[in-house]
Design a protein around this motif. Structure first.
Motif, short mmCIF file in Angstrom:
data_model
loop_
_atom_site.label_atom_id
_atom_site.label_comp_id
_atom_site.label_asym_id
_atom_site.label_seq_id
_atom_site.Cartn_x
_atom_site.Cartn_y
_atom_site.Cartn_z
N THR A 128 0.89 -1.11 -0.04
CA THR A 128 0.11 0.01 -0.11
C THR A 128 0.73 1.21 -0.01
O THR A 128 0.51 2.29 -0.56
CB THR A 128 -0.71 -0.11 1.08
OG1 THR A 128 -1.67 -1.09 1.09
CG2 THR A 128 -1.72 1.45 1.17
N GLU A 129 1.97 1.16 0.74
CA GLU A 129 2.74 2.32 0.66
C GLU A 129 3.52 2.56 -0.64
O GLU A 129 3.62 3.64 -0.72
CB GLU A 129 3.59 2.36 1.83
CG GLU A 129 3.32 2.21 3.34
CD GLU A 129 2.34 3.37 3.65
OE1 GLU A 129 2.77 4.58 3.32
OE2 GLU A 129 1.37 3.20 4.33
N LEU A 130 3.85 1.51 -1.10
CA LEU A 130 4.72 1.71 -2.27
C LEU A 130 3.64 2.07 -3.48
O LEU A 130 4.03 2.82 -4.38
CB LEU A 130 5.37 0.26 -2.89
CG LEU A 130 6.56 -0.34 -1.75
CD1 LEU A 130 6.97 -1.73 -2.31
CD2 LEU A 130 7.40 1.03 -1.37
N ILE A 131 2.34 1.52 -3.43
CA ILE A 131 1.46 2.12 -4.46
C ILE A 131 1.02 3.56 -4.19
O ILE A 131 1.05 4.25 -5.30
CB ILE A 131 -0.01 1.14 -4.37
CG1 ILE A 131 0.30 -0.30 -4.94
CG2 ILE A 131 -1.22 1.90 -5.13
CD1 ILE A 131 -0.67 -1.21 -4.52
N LEU A 132 0.89 4.11 -3.03
CA LEU A 132 0.70 5.53 -2.70
C LEU A 132 1.81 6.18 -3.29
O LEU A 132 1.44 7.46 -3.86
CB LEU A 132 0.32 5.73 -1.25
CG LEU A 132 -0.97 5.18 -0.72
CD1 LEU A 132 -0.92 5.22 0.91
CD2 LEU A 132 -2.10 5.82 -1.41
N ALA A 133 3.04 5.98 -3.15
CA ALA A 133 4.14 6.50 -3.50
C ALA A 133 4.14 6.56 -4.96
O ALA A 133 4.54 7.88 -5.40
CB ALA A 133 5.31 6.13 -2.90
N ASP A 134 3.87 5.54 -5.62
CA ASP A 134 3.75 5.44 -7.12
C ASP A 134 2.44 6.39 -7.65
O ASP A 134 2.71 7.13 -8.50
CB ASP A 134 3.44 4.22 -7.56
CG ASP A 134 4.88 3.42 -7.86
OD1 ASP A 134 5.77 3.90 -7.72
OD2 ASP A 134 4.77 2.03 -8.26
N VAL A 138 2.96 9.18 -10.45
CA VAL A 138 2.07 8.96 -11.71
C VAL A 138 1.29 10.21 -12.31
O VAL A 138 1.36 10.63 -13.14
CB VAL A 138 1.17 7.72 -11.71
CG1 VAL A 138 0.18 7.70 -12.89
CG2 VAL A 138 1.87 6.31 -11.84
N GLU A 139 0.75 10.75 -11.15
CA GLU A 139 -0.17 11.95 -11.12
C GLU A 139 0.73 13.18 -11.58
O GLU A 139 0.24 13.90 -12.52
CB GLU A 139 -0.83 12.37 -9.96
CG GLU A 139 -2.12 11.31 -9.73
CD GLU A 139 -2.52 11.23 -8.09
OE1 GLU A 139 -2.09 12.25 -7.42
OE2 GLU A 139 -3.75 10.75 -7.89
N LYS A 140 1.90 13.30 -11.11
CA LYS A 140 2.83 14.55 -11.67
C LYS A 140 3.21 14.16 -13.17
O LYS A 140 3.09 15.03 -13.76
CB LYS A 140 4.01 14.40 -10.79
CG LYS A 140 3.90 14.96 -9.31
CD LYS A 140 4.91 14.61 -8.63
CE LYS A 140 5.13 15.26 -7.10
NZ LYS A 140 6.26 15.01 -6.31
N GLU A 164 -1.96 6.21 -17.48
CA GLU A 164 -3.62 6.24 -17.20
C GLU A 164 -3.84 4.66 -17.10
O GLU A 164 -4.60 4.32 -16.13
CB GLU A 164 -4.53 6.67 -18.49
CG GLU A 164 -4.38 8.12 -18.67
CD GLU A 164 -5.09 9.09 -17.56
OE1 GLU A 164 -5.72 8.26 -16.81
OE2 GLU A 164 -5.04 10.19 -17.87
N LYS A 165 -3.19 3.70 -17.70
CA LYS A 165 -3.40 2.30 -17.43
C LYS A 165 -2.65 2.08 -16.09
O LYS A 165 -3.51 1.49 -15.18
CB LYS A 165 -2.47 1.51 -18.30
CG LYS A 165 -3.21 0.95 -19.59
CD LYS A 165 -2.30 -0.04 -20.22
CE LYS A 165 -2.84 -0.28 -21.62
NZ LYS A 165 -2.04 -1.30 -22.52
N VAL A 166 -1.47 2.60 -15.82
CA VAL A 166 -1.07 2.25 -14.30
C VAL A 166 -1.81 2.98 -13.35
O VAL A 166 -1.89 2.38 -12.35
CB VAL A 166 0.47 3.25 -14.29
CG1 VAL A 166 0.94 2.83 -13.16
CG2 VAL A 166 1.37 2.40 -15.35
N ASN A 171 -4.96 2.70 -8.36
CA ASN A 171 -6.30 3.01 -7.64
C ASN A 171 -6.91 1.83 -7.48
O ASN A 171 -7.78 1.67 -6.44
CB ASN A 171 -7.14 4.06 -8.60
CG ASN A 171 -6.58 5.38 -8.45
OD1 ASN A 171 -6.07 5.99 -7.43
ND2 ASN A 171 -6.90 6.23 -9.52
N SER A 172 -7.09 0.71 -8.22
CA SER A 172 -7.66 -0.52 -7.35
C SER A 172 -6.75 -1.50 -6.46
O SER A 172 -7.16 -2.40 -6.35
CB SER A 172 -8.02 -1.51 -8.90
OG SER A 172 -6.84 -1.98 -9.36
#
Length: 360
Positions: A128-134, A138-140, A164-166, A171-172
């Motif tokens: 979860t922490e790694l996904i949030l960091a990514d 990605v948003e930037k 957008e795929k990433v 997000n899921s």
């Protein structure tokens, strides 16, 4: 290429690192004992070296190597800067693959920072922490790609589609490597969850083996994440390292019914995780294993030995290890017509035994 060792505090990362390097990384019952990463170069176990040593009687034997980096323990909230969050994330971005250590042993003398042993929860906390960091990254990158499209960047549209795929996958709750994009598409994005992962379950020495309840737990954690897994006992490996001779270690393994330790399997699996292969050189001076990425050419392999060899490359004399193992000598290989000359664009295969000709 480097493999980062990550995990929550007090799961056995530094014990693992010590076992890998037989070194003295800091190891204690406190979170964040490892602050700056420890780096170790580890020899890859390879029975082919022993056979070539029999045949060539070299003065020196050197195995192929792999680099491990012991990274500080991660805590919940790292993506928001908790613990050593930003430093941890900066270090993990630099490695090429991840070994995530999961605690499956109970020990009242070693505190669990989340209260009790639960490897499934621990895997989810780190992921979860790694996904949030990514997601932040990605948003930037999406914002930048949008601006690049407006300014006429021809590649930005394709990059935005991958981003957008990433983002949808992240997000899921899924890692970037599971979004459906190719590794080539993901590589420029420099995302942590795009890196290949191996889960290492640190168990009691009485729970080793691939057919135990702990192994089943690791399988369940790894399968949906498209990850490898290995059972490892930090306590057992520490005890093995304290034994003086290889004969004592062999006897101890036999008593436990262990033919391949978790450490040896980890090194082998990590090598495969990075999609590396070994080519070999052999002669009276040295028998040696050399590491290259799968798909490397002969001239790229020559550069691993010395840049002068690649610059002056003429040809490579190559035979397969299986042939020299079976026939027992270079002369027999030659007489059987199994040694061949290859050019600079030849794609190296695991177990190629090579001699490079070059202009000095």
């Amino acid at each position: 290429m480097e493999i980062g060792i990550v995990g929550l505090p007090n799961v056995g990362k530094s014990t693992l690192f010590n076992a890998l390097t037989q070194g003295h990384a800091a190891s204690s019952n406190y979170p964040f004992t490892t602050i700056e990463p420890n780096v170790g170069i580890v020899g890859v176990p390879d029975a082919r070296l022993a056979r070539l040593t029999e045949l060539f009687n070299p003065a020196k034997v050197t195995p192929a190597t792999i680099k491990f980096v012991d990274i500080a323990g991660l805590v919940k909230g790292a993506s928001e800067g908790e613990g050593l969050g930003n430093k941890f994330l900066a270090h993990i971005r630099e490695v090429d693959a991840i070994v995530q250590v999961l605690r499956l042993f109970s020990d009242p003398d070693v505190v669990h920072t989340m209260g009790h042993v639960d490897p499934t929860r621990d895997a989810e906390v780190i992921e979860t922490e790694l996904i949030l960091a990514d997601l932040q990254s990605v948003e930037k990158q999406i914002d930048k790609a949008g601006k690049d499209i407006k300014s006429g960047d021809k590649d930005a549209k394709a990059r935005l589609e991958v981003l957008e795929k990433v983002k949808k996958a992240l997000n899921s709750g899924k890692a970037a490597r599971l979004c459906g994009a190719t590794p080539e598409e993901l590589k420029p994005l420099a995302l942590i969850t795009a890196k290949p992962v191996l889960f290492l379950g640190n168990v009691d020495e009485t729970a080793i083996g691939d057919n135990t309840p702990h192994a089943e737990t690791l399988k369940k954690i790894s399968a949906p994440r498209n990850a490898k897994w290995v059972v490892f006992s930090g306590k057992l490996e520490s005890e093995l390292n304290q034994l003086g001779t290889e004969e004592e270690k062999k006897t101890f393994r036999a008593e436990l019914g262990v033919t391949e330790t978790g450490l040896e399997k980890l090194i082998r699996e990590s090598y495969q995780l990075l999609d590396l292969i070994t080519f070999l050189t052999a002669g009276p001076t040295e028998v040696r294993g050399w590491t290259v990425e799968r798909g490397s050419t002969a001239v790229q392999a020559a550069a691993k030995i010395h840049t002068d060899i690649s610059k002056g490359f003429i040809k490579a004399d190559i035979c397969k290890f299986a042939d020299i193992d079976r026939l027992g000598s270079e002369k027999a290989i030659q007489e059987a017509g199994l040694k061949r000359s290859e050019g600079r664009d030849y794609v190296m295969q695991d177990g190629d035994v090579c001699y490079f000709h070059f202009r000095g």
